[in-house]
Design a protein around this motif. Structure first.
Motif, PDB file in Angstrom:
ATOM      1  N   TRP A   5       0.967  -0.657  -0.400  1.00 18.80           N
ATOM      2  CA  TRP A   5       0.007   0.109   0.061  1.00 18.80           C
ATOM      3  C   TRP A   5       0.719   0.987  -0.010  1.00 18.80           C
ATOM      4  O   TRP A   5       0.672   2.235  -1.267  1.00 18.80           O
ATOM      5  CB  TRP A   5      -0.724  -0.198   0.856  1.00 18.80           C
ATOM      6  CG  TRP A   5      -2.223   0.985   1.543  1.00 18.80           C
ATOM      7  CD1 TRP A   5      -2.061   2.078   1.935  1.00 18.80           C
ATOM      8  CD2 TRP A   5      -2.990   1.173   0.547  1.00 18.80           C
ATOM      9  NE1 TRP A   5      -2.977   2.893   2.188  1.00 18.80           N
ATOM     10  CE2 TRP A   5      -3.210   2.362   0.518  1.00 18.80           C
ATOM     11  CE3 TRP A   5      -3.262   0.771  -0.894  1.00 18.80           C
ATOM     12  CZ2 TRP A   5      -4.376   3.381   0.372  1.00 18.80           C
ATOM     13  CZ3 TRP A   5      -4.184   1.012  -1.814  1.00 18.80           C
ATOM     14  CH2 TRP A   5      -4.782   3.006  -1.048  1.00 18.80           C
ATOM     15  N   PHE A   6       1.969   1.539   0.705  1.00 13.84           N
ATOM     16  CA  PHE A   6       2.722   1.996   1.135  1.00 13.84           C
ATOM     17  C   PHE A   6       3.344   2.458  -0.407  1.00 13.84           C
ATOM     18  O   PHE A   6       3.533   3.210  -1.728  1.00 13.84           O
ATOM     19  CB  PHE A   6       3.476   1.857   1.966  1.00 13.84           C
ATOM     20  CG  PHE A   6       5.243   3.329   1.711  1.00 13.84           C
ATOM     21  CD1 PHE A   6       5.359   4.005   2.290  1.00 13.84           C
ATOM     22  CD2 PHE A   6       6.153   2.344   0.947  1.00 13.84           C
ATOM     23  CE1 PHE A   6       6.061   5.419   2.345  1.00 13.84           C
ATOM     24  CE2 PHE A   6       7.333   3.987   0.540  1.00 13.84           C
ATOM     25  CZ  PHE A   6       7.032   4.829   1.685  1.00 13.84           C
ATOM     26  N   ASP A  19      -3.893   5.979  11.312  1.00 17.42           N
ATOM     27  CA  ASP A  19      -3.302   5.182  10.004  1.00 17.42           C
ATOM     28  C   ASP A  19      -2.696   6.456   9.409  1.00 17.42           C
ATOM     29  O   ASP A  19      -3.121   7.261   8.991  1.00 17.42           O
ATOM     30  CB  ASP A  19      -4.448   4.894   9.217  1.00 17.42           C
ATOM     31  CG  ASP A  19      -4.078   5.006   7.942  1.00 17.42           C
ATOM     32  OD1 ASP A  19      -3.224   4.240   7.856  1.00 17.42           O
ATOM     33  OD2 ASP A  19      -4.781   4.725   6.882  1.00 17.42           O
ATOM     34  N   TRP A  31      -2.167  13.879  12.475  1.00 19.26           N
ATOM     35  CA  TRP A  31      -1.506  13.543  11.381  1.00 19.26           C
ATOM     36  C   TRP A  31      -0.664  11.657  11.830  1.00 19.26           C
ATOM     37  O   TRP A  31      -0.974  11.396  11.659  1.00 19.26           O
ATOM     38  CB  TRP A  31       0.174  14.715  11.423  1.00 19.26           C
ATOM     39  CG  TRP A  31      -0.895  16.185  10.623  1.00 19.26           C
ATOM     40  CD1 TRP A  31      -0.757  17.021  12.071  1.00 19.26           C
ATOM     41  CD2 TRP A  31      -0.663  16.644   9.772  1.00 19.26           C
ATOM     42  NE1 TRP A  31      -1.892  18.030  11.530  1.00 19.26           N
ATOM     43  CE2 TRP A  31      -2.187  17.599   9.985  1.00 19.26           C
ATOM     44  CE3 TRP A  31      -1.244  15.820   8.385  1.00 19.26           C
ATOM     45  CZ2 TRP A  31      -2.157  17.710   8.878  1.00 19.26           C
ATOM     46  CZ3 TRP A  31      -1.069  16.641   7.308  1.00 19.26           C
ATOM     47  CH2 TRP A  31      -2.303  18.155   7.189  1.00 19.26           C
ATOM     48  N   MET A  35      -0.155   5.920   7.503  1.00 20.35           N
ATOM     49  CA  MET A  35       0.625   6.128   6.744  1.00 20.35           C
ATOM     50  C   MET A  35       0.654   7.289   5.317  1.00 20.35           C
ATOM     51  O   MET A  35       1.612   7.483   4.583  1.00 20.35           O
ATOM     52  CB  MET A  35      -0.468   4.340   5.604  1.00 20.35           C
ATOM     53  CG  MET A  35       0.509   4.495   3.711  1.00 20.35           C
ATOM     54  SD  MET A  35       2.433   3.971   4.090  1.00 20.35           S
ATOM     55  CE  MET A  35       1.336   1.738   5.082  1.00 20.35           C
ATOM     56  N   GLY A  36      -0.700   8.086   5.131  1.00 26.01           N
ATOM     57  CA  GLY A  36      -0.399   9.108   4.362  1.00 26.01           C
ATOM     58  C   GLY A  36       0.762  10.320   5.158  1.00 26.01           C
ATOM     59  O   GLY A  36       1.153  10.636   4.219  1.00 26.01           O
ATOM     60  N   SER A  37       1.513  10.341   6.504  1.00 21.46           N
ATOM     61  CA  SER A  37       2.706  11.155   6.680  1.00 21.46           C
ATOM     62  C   SER A  37       3.690  10.700   6.211  1.00 21.46           C
ATOM     63  O   SER A  37       4.929  11.661   5.815  1.00 21.46           O
ATOM     64  CB  SER A  37       2.011  11.321   7.802  1.00 21.46           C
ATOM     65  OG  SER A  37       1.354  11.951   9.033  1.00 21.46           O
ATOM     66  N   THR A  97       2.013   3.681  14.136  1.00 28.70           N
ATOM     67  CA  THR A  97       1.916   3.357  12.614  1.00 28.70           C
ATOM     68  C   THR A  97       2.279   2.393  13.162  1.00 28.70           C
ATOM     69  O   THR A  97       2.637   1.093  13.684  1.00 28.70           O
ATOM     70  CB  THR A  97       3.341   4.106  12.036  1.00 28.70           C
ATOM     71  OG1 THR A  97       4.334   3.404  13.018  1.00 28.70           O
ATOM     72  CG2 THR A  97       3.369   5.584  11.808  1.00 28.70           C
ATOM     73  N   LEU A 135       1.070   4.303  -2.788  1.00 31.03           N
ATOM     74  CA  LEU A 135       0.142   5.851  -2.640  1.00 31.03           C
ATOM     75  C   LEU A 135       1.549   6.325  -2.781  1.00 31.03           C
ATOM     76  O   LEU A 135       1.750   7.822  -3.547  1.00 31.03           O
ATOM     77  CB  LEU A 135       0.832   5.836  -1.266  1.00 31.03           C
ATOM     78  CG  LEU A 135      -0.921   5.534  -0.438  1.00 31.03           C
ATOM     79  CD1 LEU A 135      -1.010   5.412   1.149  1.00 31.03           C
ATOM     80  CD2 LEU A 135      -2.037   6.114  -1.299  1.00 31.03           C
ATOM     81  N   SER A 136       2.811   6.248  -2.354  1.00 29.91           N
ATOM     82  CA  SER A 136       4.284   6.720  -2.933  1.00 29.91           C
ATOM     83  C   SER A 136       5.135   7.157  -4.724  1.00 29.91           C
ATOM     84  O   SER A 136       5.574   7.687  -5.183  1.00 29.91           O
ATOM     85  CB  SER A 136       5.302   6.239  -2.065  1.00 29.91           C
ATOM     86  OG  SER A 136       5.910   4.947  -2.118  1.00 29.91           O
ATOM     87  N   VAL A 196       3.752   8.434   3.657  1.00 29.15           N
ATOM     88  CA  VAL A 196       4.568   9.142   1.791  1.00 29.15           C
ATOM     89  C   VAL A 196       4.572  10.516   2.061  1.00 29.15           C
ATOM     90  O   VAL A 196       5.767  10.366   0.813  1.00 29.15           O
ATOM     91  CB  VAL A 196       2.899   8.444   1.619  1.00 29.15           C
ATOM     92  CG1 VAL A 196       3.084   8.963   0.230  1.00 29.15           C
ATOM     93  CG2 VAL A 196       2.501   7.325   1.581  1.00 29.15           C
ATOM     94  N   ILE A 197       4.337  11.057   2.643  1.00 32.00           N
ATOM     95  CA  ILE A 197       4.202  12.747   2.270  1.00 32.00           C
ATOM     96  C   ILE A 197       5.551  12.955   2.654  1.00 32.00           C
ATOM     97  O   ILE A 197       6.641  13.635   1.709  1.00 32.00           O
ATOM     98  CB  ILE A 197       3.482  13.400   2.991  1.00 32.00           C
ATOM     99  CG1 ILE A 197       2.307  13.536   2.656  1.00 32.00           C
ATOM    100  CG2 ILE A 197       3.566  15.184   3.288  1.00 32.00           C
ATOM    101  CD1 ILE A 197       0.342  14.670   3.441  1.00 32.00           C
TER     102      ILE A 197
END
Length: 313
Positions: free
Chosen positions: A96-97, A176, A171, A178-180, A265, A100-101, A182-183
């Protein structure tokens, strides 16, 4: 009036077949170049090949850091790995990472390279700005971004509160995160893809664009008709390298999880391998997990190369 007549000796010499060229002496092979390669081969064998073979052997044993005698257990570690829900969850988190990345790292790398390539006066500044984060150590990167992600007093929440968008976001300190991550990863590693695209753009001949200008092509037509098709090989390389790098995610994930006690995480696969081997002391099981990830990377890389080669054909 005199006429030239060929002498018998000249006529006979003309009828003779040409004499064969003297045989060349066989070249002697020189093994001198091997001495220049030998140091690299020795280091590669000691630090790469031998650990890989040893890890493959350990994956069929119950090797442990506790120092107990090693016993051969066959495929037990492999069967346990495929039946371990935690391992499969960690593998899914890694996938998933990667999903997204990878797209933003490829698309933004190309967009920033196009911007820096077209800029004349500020080109040097853009190249420095886009590539500079890539040379920053991962420990510094995670420290800076964890400070910006702080729920109370963090940079993001501070400005969001001033703009009336709420300053209580968790954040990276949420379930979850994961988005942080990825950024953070996109900001940190974008410079490598940017550099590859920029180097490829500089190899495109200017005559191609001049011919397109004569034909009346606008900027968008030149982008879709010239630039992007000529960057296909670079794009294939960037995608493959980025997929491999994303599947090997560990540093920033581990440091961000260890940098705050309330960071929730979930494990990625290499972090699960680390925990199995160096926290649970199960080196044999961790070795089997490592080769599962290695096989996944090889399969994805081969599929990607196959698909891209078909498109090119």
């Amino acid at each position: 009036m005199s006429t030239d007549t060929a002498t018998p000796e000249a006529a006979s010499s003309a009828d003779r077949p040409p004499s064969p060229a003297p045989a060349r002496a066989p070249k002697r092979r020189s093994w001198l170049g091997l001495w220049f390669v030998l140091p690299f081969v020795a280091v590669y064998a000691v630090f790469m090949l031998w650990p890989m073979l040893l890890g493959l052997y350990y994956s069929f044993t119950d090797k442990s850091l506790t120092g107990r005698p090693v016993e051969w257990i066959g495929l037990e570690n492999w069967a346990e790995a495929f039946g371990d829900p935690a391992a499969m969850d960690a593998l899914w988190n890694t996938a998933w990472f990667t999903i997204l990345s990878t797209p933003p790292l490829v698309i933004l790398g190309l967009a920033f390279a196009l911007l820096a390539h077209r800029a004349k006066r500020l080109g040097w500044f853009l190249r420095l700005s886009f590539f500079a984060p890539f040379v920053v150590p991962v420990s510094v990167v995670t420290m800076v971004w964890l400070w910006m992600y702080q729920p109370a007093g963090g940079l993001f929440n501070h400005y969001l509160g001033q703009w009336g968008l709420g300053g209580d976001h968790l954040w990276a300190f949420q379930e979850d995160a994961m988005g942080s991550v990825v950024i953070t990863t996109v900001w940190w590693t974008l410079g490598f893809n940017f550099l590859l695209y920029l180097a490829a753009l500089q190899t495109i001949p200017t005559e191609v664009y001049e011919a397109a200008d004569i034909d009346g092509a606008n900027s968008l037509q030149k982008l879709w008709g010239i630039t992007l098709p000529l960057l296909k090989r670079t794009t294939a390389l960037v995608i493959v390298l980025q997929l491999i790098a994303s599947l090997r995610i560990f540093d920033q994930y581990y440091l961000m999880a260890g940098g705050a006690s309330n960071l929730a995480t979930e494990n990625v696969f290499i972090q699960y391998i680390y925990n199995s081997g160096f926290v649970g002391f199960r080196i044999g099981y961790a070795s089997a997990l490592s080769y599962i990830l290695f096989a996944c990377i090889i399969v994805i890389a081969l599929i990607q190369f196959r698909l891209l080669s078909r498109r090119e054909d």
